[in-house]
Scaffold this active site. Sequence first.
Site: not given
Length: 337
Positions: A166-168
């Site tokens: 995941f990106d944050f």
Amino acid sequence: MAGYDLSNRLVIGIASSALFNLDESGRVFNEQGPAAYLAYQREHLDDTLRPGVAYPFVRRLLSLNDLSADPDDPLVEVIVLSRNSPETGLRVMRSIAAHELPITRAIFTEGRAPFPYMEPLNMALFLSADAADVRQAVENGLPAGHVQESPGLDDDPLDRGLRVAFDFDSVLADDASEQVYASGGLHRFQEHELANQNLAHEPGPLRELLRRLNQIQAEEERRREDLPGYRMRLRVSVVTARSAPAHERALWSLREWGLRVNDAFFLGGIAKGPILETLRPHIFFDDQQLHLTSESVPSVHIPFGVRNAEPRPGRGGPPTSRTPPPSDTTMQHTWLP
């Protein structure tokens, strides 16, 4: 008799366009229209569709149901949400059976967007190759992702692991900090994150997905306690452009949410592509298209937040370039499986 309860499961919605490669049948639809498409699907009913971008992710995710003591009480439920008609959807369901995927539930809506059924089905994610459907779902506060074209799929049958990345910001967390970056630049962003490092972010569209994945990891940990030789299969990573000191708020947010990841990559402007190609996730979620260019990493665009804001007509900006979601009367012009 009580109905089948979805509340304690990870429920994923999958469009046929995300699960399978529909290039050939899509060309028939676009070039010859729905009548020819129906005839084509009838003629090729028993020709199994080839895996699509999300297939490795879905197959591995469903394999984790062997952690459940009761086969009738799975941890993961995958449900087809498709714009196909019930009849053209037959080939999709036969292909699912041919690939021995344990997917038995489906909704076919013949040209209408299927995402409104996400909420009653308790879905933590809907994956589709239809960008307009995904954007409309996200605009309605639903967790949806647009699968990107990917010529290379890593689906080694000997590899039982599932790696999710995941990106944050604007994916696990909301876009409040990205708004600060967009208006004030990197220095203002770093100041803002340092000043708020002990204040958890509001959740983003995929925080619930991470929570559900953590629940499956907890089941794996219990299995390892019973079987010391058990090897953990599900691994979750965050790959973000944040760097110190902004990394602390991201980690604090995960802690305050009661969630965790196995790996965190705080890259501070380093290109994500080479890192992802080494990490080799079976799926990667990011809100920015520029980070979704790897040809070997199955990638999903989350069109949420300031980076994906579209100017509205009459509000001082150019008209939106997005085509409105097709209605029943326009479906003959657009391939939307």
